[in-house]
Design an enzyme around this catalytic site. Structure first.
Site, PDB file in Angstrom:
ATOM      1  N   ASP A 142       0.822  -1.224   0.000  1.00 60.30           N
ATOM      2  CA  ASP A 142       0.000   0.000   0.000  1.00 60.30           C
ATOM      3  C   ASP A 142       0.852   1.269   0.000  1.00 60.30           C
ATOM      4  O   ASP A 142       0.349   2.353  -0.284  1.00 60.30           O
ATOM      5  CB  ASP A 142      -0.929   0.012   1.221  1.00 60.30           C
ATOM      6  CG  ASP A 142      -1.976  -1.080   1.151  1.00 60.30           C
ATOM      7  OD1 ASP A 142      -2.135  -1.684   0.076  1.00 60.30           O
ATOM      8  OD2 ASP A 142      -2.636  -1.335   2.174  1.00 60.30           O
ATOM      9  N   GLY A 187      -5.404  -1.401  -2.184  1.00 57.60           N
ATOM     10  CA  GLY A 187      -5.113  -0.108  -1.544  1.00 57.60           C
ATOM     11  C   GLY A 187      -6.403   0.420  -0.944  1.00 57.60           C
ATOM     12  O   GLY A 187      -7.279   0.869  -1.668  1.00 57.60           O
TER      13      GLY A 187
HETATM   14  O1  F6P Z   1      -1.451  -5.371   3.352  1.00 55.72           O
HETATM   15  C1  F6P Z   1      -2.110  -4.546   2.496  1.00 55.72           C
HETATM   16  C2  F6P Z   1      -3.159  -5.258   1.686  1.00 55.72           C
HETATM   17  O2  F6P Z   1      -2.541  -6.021   0.690  1.00 55.72           O
HETATM   18  C3  F6P Z   1      -4.193  -4.281   1.160  1.00 55.72           C
HETATM   19  O3  F6P Z   1      -3.833  -3.611   0.017  1.00 55.72           O
HETATM   20  C4  F6P Z   1      -5.389  -5.145   1.000  1.00 55.72           C
HETATM   21  O4  F6P Z   1      -6.575  -4.413   1.080  1.00 55.72           O
HETATM   22  C5  F6P Z   1      -5.264  -6.051   2.158  1.00 55.72           C
HETATM   23  O5  F6P Z   1      -3.899  -6.162   2.444  1.00 55.72           O
HETATM   24  C6  F6P Z   1      -5.840  -7.411   1.944  1.00 55.72           C
HETATM   25  O6  F6P Z   1      -5.697  -8.109   3.115  1.00 55.72           O
HETATM   26  P1  F6P Z   1      -5.916  -9.650   3.336  1.00 55.72           P
HETATM   27  O7  F6P Z   1      -4.736 -10.363   2.817  1.00 55.72           O
HETATM   28  O8  F6P Z   1      -6.026  -9.767   4.815  1.00 55.72           O
HETATM   29  O9  F6P Z   1      -7.172  -9.977   2.599  1.00 55.72           O
END
Ligand code: F6P
Length: 423
Positions: A142, A187
């Site tokens: 992000d 993001g």
């Molecule tokens: O760590 C950031 C991120 O990749 C974000 O961009 C995204 O919204 C989120 O993690 C997704 O998270 P998870 O892997 O917990 O679904």
């Protein structure tokens, strides 16, 4: 001293490079004895689930492969520590396990939420008088950590997005028929990653319209923007950040009917925005082929598209964190300061940022880098991005396929009790 390292939050294809940086520097440091890896981020420290990294990463080849391997070798977590004033149970557990393994330095590789965890642990250990150096090592696709020019993991994800957008641009134009293509990029609150699609546009092979969470999204304006491009050539390529919202703050992805999961930090699990926008577009552009594409996890594990600059800097962030900790520095996150050399080439220096400052503070794309209509990026953003995505890592191959580290996850044994022997 013994040290411990953990990886937290969403993975990237450079997060293992930071871990290798920590590990390799620890091997070179005579003051450091055991190197523990906490399994699934801070959860491993709470449950006393640790790996003995000297038994896991055994050879130079292991280190080299791991440096280029996406995902987190130690596993990850989304775990929010409670405020210590309301519940100090888990803090006591972490303290107990740090003491049990005589861990005097702890490195947490992560993003915003992880820096909050790191900060809370650091303050607690100070409060109870346990001397442990606590260092944050930045990581997030992000790119929204406070105080640093950019974040490890972001450049590689951006490089994947740019090259994939360029390829899609060509594919989406093959038929002599109108076509609208919507690409959804990760993001939540900051649009750095979706903005990177603009570098594809600058090559002449990228999205016509890019929307970020930094500006309010208006469906009517969106339709007008799309119509303008559509009427010009019948082909419209749109990139959107998953976190775009209307002026009331409501996420556009929630305009659809998909139920949304919420994690312990209160973050909604996003996704599904591309198909929501496709449904909206279908009402206005009947008889037009419209495709929604969600890059989803692909954008953060695409090691074949990694940026060598990113891998090198991610490694360095881990390495210097150890160097600083051994010299007594604590309660800081490693950050990057951008410089240029005498010839105007990109250079990057390490800096230290107070954990207090980066915990939970999000850095957004500057408004002046976004065009006035909020549907594209200006040149300063491209100038910022391009130096970060340079360099092709030499991915070790076997039978034409990437070789990833395949390590035995050996658990650390409980340390031997030191007995007070009679003299
Ligand atoms: O760590 C950031 C991120 O990749 C974000 O961009 C995204 O919204 C989120 O993690 C997704 O998270 P998870 O892997 O917990 O679904």
């Amino acid at each position: 001293m013994n040290i411990a390292v953990a990886q937290s939050g969403g993975p990237t294809c450079a997060i293992n490079a930071s871990l290798v940086g920590v590990f390799k520097e620890a091997l070179k440091t005579p003051e450091i004895d055991a190197v523990f890896g906490s399994i699934n981020g801070i959860e491993g420290m709470i449950k006393d689930e640790l790996m003995d990294l000297k038994l896991v990463i055994r050879t130079n080849e292991d280190m080299e492969l791991l440096r280029q391997t996406p995902s987190t070798v130690l596993g990850s977590c989304r775990y929010k520590l409670p405020a210590v004033e309301t519940d100090d149970e888990v803090y006591k557990k972490i303290h107990e396990n740090l003491t049990k393994h005589r861990i005097e330095a702890f490195f947490y590789i992560g993003g915003n939420d992880s820096m909050d965890t790191c900060n809370k642990i650091s303050k607690y250990m100070q409060q109870v008088g346990y001397e442990c150096r606590i260092m944050g090592v930045p990581k997030t696709i992000d790119n929204d950590l406070y105080g640093t020019d950019h974040c490890p993991g972001f450049p590689s994800a951006a490089r994947y997005i740019i090259s994939t957008c360029m390829e899609l641009y060509l594919d989406a134009r093959v038929y002599d028929k109108p076509m609208i293509c919507v690409v959804e990029i990760m993001g939540r609150h900051a649009g750095w990653l979706a903005a990177s699609a603009a570098a594809a546009t600058y090559t002449g092979f990228g999205p016509d319209l890019i929307y970020l969470p930094e500006t309010d999204f208006d469906v009517d304006e969106f339709i007008a923007d799309v119509r303008e491009v559509y009427e010009d050539n019948g082909k419209v390529f749109i990139a959107v950040s998953e976190g775009i919202h209307d002026k009331s703050g409501k996420l556009i992805s929630e305009y659809g009917s998909d139920p949304t999961m919420i994690d312990c930090f209160g973050h909604k699990q996003l996704g599904g925005l591309a198909s929501t926008l496709v449904s909206i577009l279908r009402e206005h552009f009947t008889d037009t082929k419209i495709r929604g594409i969600e890059f989803s996890l692909l954008q953060r594990c695409a090691s074949h598209a990694a940026s060598q600059t990113d891998i090198t800097e991610s490694y360095e962030a881990g390495r210097v964190a150890v160097e600083y900790a051994v010299h007594g520095i604590t309660d800081k996150m490693i950050g990057f300061r951008r410089k240029t050399d005498e010839d105007g080439n990109y250079k990057c220096e390490i800096k230290l940022i107070d954990l207090d400052a980066c915990a939970n503070t999000e850095r957004k794309v500057p408004r002046e880098w976004i065009n006035s209509r909020g549907n594209g990026l200006r040149k300063p953003y491209i100038d910022y991005l391009l130096p970060l995505i340079q360099g092709d890592p030499k991915i070790p191959l076997q039978n034409g396929l990437p070789r990833f580290a395949n390590l035995k996850k050996i658990r650390a044994k409980a340390p031997r009790k030191i007995e007070n022997k009679p003299e």
